[in-house]
Motif scaffolding. Structure first.
Motif, PDB file in Angstrom:
ATOM      1  N   PRO A   1       0.777  -1.182   0.147  1.00  0.00           N
ATOM      2  CA  PRO A   1       0.000  -0.208  -0.063  1.00  0.00           C
ATOM      3  C   PRO A   1       0.736   1.271  -0.063  1.00  0.00           C
ATOM      4  N   ILE A   2       0.404   2.403  -0.473  1.00  0.00           N
ATOM      5  CA  ILE A   2       1.043   3.530  -0.477  1.00  0.00           C
ATOM      6  C   ILE A   2       0.062   4.508   0.678  1.00  0.00           C
ATOM      7  N   MET A   3       0.674   4.849   1.588  1.00  0.00           N
ATOM      8  CA  MET A   3       0.120   5.723   2.611  1.00  0.00           C
ATOM      9  C   MET A   3       0.796   7.140   2.472  1.00  0.00           C
ATOM     10  N   LEU A   4      -0.186   8.206   2.160  1.00  0.00           N
ATOM     11  CA  LEU A   4       0.450   9.316   1.889  1.00  0.00           C
ATOM     12  C   LEU A   4       0.412  10.206   3.231  1.00  0.00           C
ATOM     13  N   ASP A   5       1.461  11.031   3.465  1.00  0.00           N
ATOM     14  CA  ASP A   5       1.472  11.968   4.551  1.00  0.00           C
ATOM     15  C   ASP A   5       0.826  13.363   3.828  1.00  0.00           C
ATOM     16  N   ALA A   6      -0.374  13.659   3.977  1.00  0.00           N
ATOM     17  CA  ALA A   6      -1.153  14.790   3.111  1.00  0.00           C
ATOM     18  C   ALA A   6      -1.021  16.086   3.541  1.00  0.00           C
ATOM     19  N   THR A   7       0.017  16.077   4.479  1.00  0.00           N
ATOM     20  CA  THR A   7       0.278  17.230   5.479  1.00  0.00           C
ATOM     21  C   THR A   7       0.399  18.654   4.445  1.00  0.00           C
ATOM     22  N   ARG A   8       1.075  18.537   3.442  1.00  0.00           N
ATOM     23  CA  ARG A   8       1.442  19.770   2.532  1.00  0.00           C
ATOM     24  C   ARG A   8       1.120  19.296   1.099  1.00  0.00           C
ATOM     25  N   THR A   9       0.130  18.538   0.811  1.00  0.00           N
ATOM     26  CA  THR A   9      -0.036  18.008  -0.412  1.00  0.00           C
ATOM     27  C   THR A   9      -0.966  18.874  -1.372  1.00  0.00           C
ATOM     28  N   ILE A  10      -1.611  19.688  -0.717  1.00  0.00           N
ATOM     29  CA  ILE A  10      -2.276  21.087  -1.747  1.00  0.00           C
ATOM     30  C   ILE A  10      -1.244  21.594  -2.272  1.00  0.00           C
ATOM     31  N   GLU A  11      -0.162  21.792  -1.438  1.00  0.00           N
ATOM     32  CA  GLU A  11       0.875  22.471  -1.904  1.00  0.00           C
ATOM     33  C   GLU A  11       1.823  22.037  -3.011  1.00  0.00           C
ATOM     34  N   ASN A  12       1.787  20.310  -3.022  1.00  0.00           N
ATOM     35  CA  ASN A  12       2.346  19.816  -3.924  1.00  0.00           C
ATOM     36  C   ASN A  12       1.596  19.861  -5.208  1.00  0.00           C
ATOM     37  N   ALA A  13       0.022  19.714  -5.132  1.00  0.00           N
ATOM     38  CA  ALA A  13      -0.422  19.726  -6.423  1.00  0.00           C
ATOM     39  C   ALA A  13      -0.434  21.089  -7.141  1.00  0.00           C
ATOM     40  N   TRP A  14      -0.047  22.133  -6.237  1.00  0.00           N
ATOM     41  CA  TRP A  14       0.353  23.431  -7.091  1.00  0.00           C
ATOM     42  C   TRP A  14       1.465  23.342  -7.743  1.00  0.00           C
ATOM     43  N   PHE A  15       2.702  22.701  -7.322  1.00  0.00           N
ATOM     44  CA  PHE A  15       3.783  22.565  -7.990  1.00  0.00           C
ATOM     45  C   PHE A  15       3.472  21.753  -9.330  1.00  0.00           C
ATOM     46  N   ILE A  16       2.760  20.656  -9.103  1.00  0.00           N
ATOM     47  CA  ILE A  16       2.510  19.889 -10.290  1.00  0.00           C
ATOM     48  C   ILE A  16       1.967  20.409 -11.447  1.00  0.00           C
ATOM     49  N   ARG A  17       0.888  21.350 -10.990  1.00  0.00           N
ATOM     50  CA  ARG A  17       0.129  22.345 -11.958  1.00  0.00           C
ATOM     51  C   ARG A  17       1.331  23.242 -12.786  1.00  0.00           C
ATOM     52  N   GLU A  18       2.073  23.943 -12.030  1.00  0.00           N
ATOM     53  CA  GLU A  18       3.124  24.757 -12.469  1.00  0.00           C
ATOM     54  C   GLU A  18       4.266  24.054 -13.492  1.00  0.00           C
ATOM     55  N   ARG A  19       4.633  22.944 -12.793  1.00  0.00           N
ATOM     56  CA  ARG A  19       5.774  22.323 -13.488  1.00  0.00           C
ATOM     57  C   ARG A  19       5.707  20.965 -14.341  1.00  0.00           C
ATOM     58  N   GLU A  20       4.516  20.612 -13.971  1.00  0.00           N
ATOM     59  CA  GLU A  20       4.564  18.914 -14.968  1.00  0.00           C
ATOM     60  C   GLU A  20       3.829  19.040 -16.094  1.00  0.00           C
ATOM     61  N   GLU A  21       4.062  18.556 -17.179  1.00  0.00           N
ATOM     62  CA  GLU A  21       3.454  18.667 -18.502  1.00  0.00           C
ATOM     63  C   GLU A  21       2.094  17.901 -18.271  1.00  0.00           C
ATOM     64  N   GLY A  22       1.165  18.857 -18.920  1.00  0.00           N
ATOM     65  CA  GLY A  22      -0.168  18.232 -19.108  1.00  0.00           C
ATOM     66  C   GLY A  22      -0.972  18.693 -17.998  1.00  0.00           C
ATOM     67  N   TYR A  23      -0.616  19.381 -16.857  1.00  0.00           N
ATOM     68  CA  TYR A  23      -1.312  19.893 -15.680  1.00  0.00           C
ATOM     69  C   TYR A  23      -1.624  21.453 -15.611  1.00  0.00           C
ATOM     70  N   ALA A  24      -0.988  22.349 -16.737  1.00  0.00           N
ATOM     71  CA  ALA A  24      -1.400  23.536 -16.343  1.00  0.00           C
ATOM     72  C   ALA A  24      -2.769  23.984 -16.377  1.00  0.00           C
ATOM     73  N   ASP A  25      -3.559  23.204 -17.210  1.00  0.00           N
ATOM     74  CA  ASP A  25      -4.910  23.707 -17.205  1.00  0.00           C
ATOM     75  C   ASP A  25      -5.665  23.007 -16.201  1.00  0.00           C
ATOM     76  N   LYS A  26      -5.268  21.945 -15.250  1.00  0.00           N
ATOM     77  CA  LYS A  26      -6.090  21.307 -14.546  1.00  0.00           C
ATOM     78  C   LYS A  26      -6.065  22.207 -13.160  1.00  0.00           C
ATOM     79  N   SER A  27      -7.215  22.111 -12.372  1.00  0.00           N
ATOM     80  CA  SER A  27      -7.257  22.724 -11.152  1.00  0.00           C
ATOM     81  C   SER A  27      -6.613  22.068 -10.167  1.00  0.00           C
ATOM     82  N   VAL A  28      -6.042  22.743  -9.034  1.00  0.00           N
ATOM     83  CA  VAL A  28      -5.365  22.168  -7.868  1.00  0.00           C
ATOM     84  C   VAL A  28      -6.369  21.281  -7.275  1.00  0.00           C
ATOM     85  N   ARG A  29      -7.508  21.422  -7.166  1.00  0.00           N
ATOM     86  CA  ARG A  29      -8.606  20.578  -6.575  1.00  0.00           C
ATOM     87  C   ARG A  29      -8.502  19.339  -7.255  1.00  0.00           C
TER      88      ARG A  29
END
Ligand code: F0G
Length: 461
Positions: free
Chosen positions: A215-243
């Protein structure tokens, strides 16, 4: 979305109430830090001007969160606010089951006791202090499987939070998948400088774990911030919402522990989530022993209400743009002044590289601890050591772990300080940097058994 044409990080809120601060003299601060054993954790808040000790529980709540406090249903069992929180977490994080806890380590305790057996190995993308301790107390041993770049403060790699699948596979080959109860995956890895993992890495990890039934257990503490970086840096995510990105992350994992004191904009609170019926039953039972009934887990009804509202506010592009924007504003100022900091700039803090800031101080004389004390004396700016003191001793050799990263963390609370406060911080750091040659190290004179950085005392050499 940002509907204004200027790409500023300006705050999407205005200030309704202020908290007055006490100004101190250098002599007062010298006396205060001496009394605190040169440990910023032991200084008093009243002696602090700008508090960058942590982003944990230090956020400013919104008018709506404060209003939510009045909706607190303080029933012992089945509080209305619990069901609101449960529904919100299911909606935004997507897990099936929720068990509230008083804060993150309460959830780590439950999860570690339920999933880890004596002698297990628990891989993780770098350690966090309380997370690792709970793994060890449950009979497990933490194994670092983060990519090498994470240990190099000068590497510009955009996803320093990634898991190195070769390291993970080496562990699985060595001990067998049945001795690996789960992999602990942290979003925006705190100890690495607030660095994200990529969705591509998580996808590969998921495929690997599916093959080996881990299993993968996430430490979700700052994962909304992680989502923001994916949106900013990862190809294919610029138009997706943080949500949507947050959901995509959670949907690829099997459960999480959460310190709501960070991303979720509250002063206290946390939770454990999972999708497995059996694990949930055990967590629901164990929480009663250590935290409180399974519908409050050590929290007041009003705390759960504020958390539900905080999650809604945090998972927005406007909030995240200002949050990350402010951290970067400070980081860029320091970089322009030639201060050695961890790159790229992370989400929740600026990490000064104390090895390069104070190269003349040996790691066993605690350069990062020394620098944190110096910043307090200089301007009443309270920061935190994240180096040799935090890393503790190896349980095998009993020696200091002497980690590669010897850092001072300037952690930015959410929605609390202004741009002018950030200017003061930058000036203070630069002033200390100018006279760095005069600074001497510290010697530890009291060392507690657990998580020593919180209560250790020091004297100047
Ligand atoms: N996981 C991470 C990644 C954390 O940063 C923290 C806390 C915890 C778990 C534990 O949560 O404090 O609510 O019990 N970090 C704080 C900090 C203390 O200052 O970095 P908690």
């Amino acid at each position: 979305m940002n509907t204004h044409k200027h790409h500023t990080w300006a705050e999407p809120y205005k200030i309704k109430m202020v908290e007055l601060l006490r100004m101190t003299t250098r002599e007062e601060r010298l006396e205060a830090i001496r009394e605190a054993g040169y440990n910023t954790f032991l200084t008093k808040s009243r002696d602090v001007y700008i508090d960058l000790l942590t982003d944990s529980g230090t956020s400013a709540m919104s008018d709506r969160q404060w209003a939510g406090l009045m909706l607190g249903d303080e029933a012992y069992s089945g509080s209305e606010n619990f069901y609101h929180l449960e529904q919100t977490v299911q909606e935004y994080y997507g897990y099936k089951y929720l068990v509230p806890t008083h804060q993150g380590r309460g959830a780590e305790h439950l999860m570690s006791q339920i999933l880890i057996r004596e002698g297990d190995r628990v891989p993780g993308n770098m350690y966090f202090t309380t997370t690792r301790l709970h793994q060890e107390l449950a009979g497990g041993k933490f194994v670092d499987v983060i990519v090498d770049e994470a240990h190099d403060p000068q590497s510009e790699f955009p996803f320093k939070g990634n898991v190195d699948l070769d390291k993970l596979d080496a562990l699985v080959q060595e001990v067998g998948a049945d001795r690996v109860p789960y992999i602990s995956l942290e979003g925006n890895v705190n100890m690495a400088g607030g660095q994200p993992f990529s969705m591509a890495n998580l996808r590969e990890l998921r495929a690997y774990c599916d093959t080996h039934d881990i299993p993968i257990m996430l430490d979700a503490t700052r994962t909304i911030e992680n989502a923001w970086f994916i949106r900013e840096r990862e190809e294919g995510y610029a138009d997706k919402s943080v949500r949507d990105i947050l959901r995509e992350i959670c949907d690829m994992t099997d459960g999480c522990t959460m310190s709501a004191k960070k991303d979720a904009l509250v002063n206290i609170g946390g939770f454990f989530c999972c999708n497995d019926d059996e694990v949930f039953r055990k967590a629901q039972n164990l929480v009663v022993v250590y935290e409180g009934l399974h519908t409050y887990g050590g929290l007041a009804g009003r705390d759960m209400e504020a958390m539900a509202q905080g999650i809604r506010e945090a998972v927005t592009e406007e909030h995240m743009a200002a949050r990350i924007g402010q951290v970067r504003y400070l980081g860029r100022k320091l970089m322009d002044a030639g201060i050695p900091i961890v790159r790229p700039i992370g989400s929740h803090a600026i990490f000064i590289d104390a090895r390069r800031f104070l190269p003349h101080i040996d790691q066993d004389d605690y350069p990062a601890q020394t620098l944190a004390a110096a910043l307090f004396i200089e301007a009443g700016v309270r920061t935190m050591e994240r180096g040799n003191v935090s890393a503790g001793r190896s349980p095998i050799t009993g020696e200091n772990r002497r980690p590669k990263l010897e850092l001072v963390r300037l952690t930015i609370p959410r929605r609390v300080y202004t741009q002018a406060h950030m200017d003061v911080v930058a000036e203070a750091v630069c002033d200390v940097y100018e006279r760095r040659d005069e600074i001497r190290g510290l010697k530890m004179v009291y060392e507690p058994e657990y998580l020593r950085f919180f209560q250790a005392r020091f004297e100047p050499l």
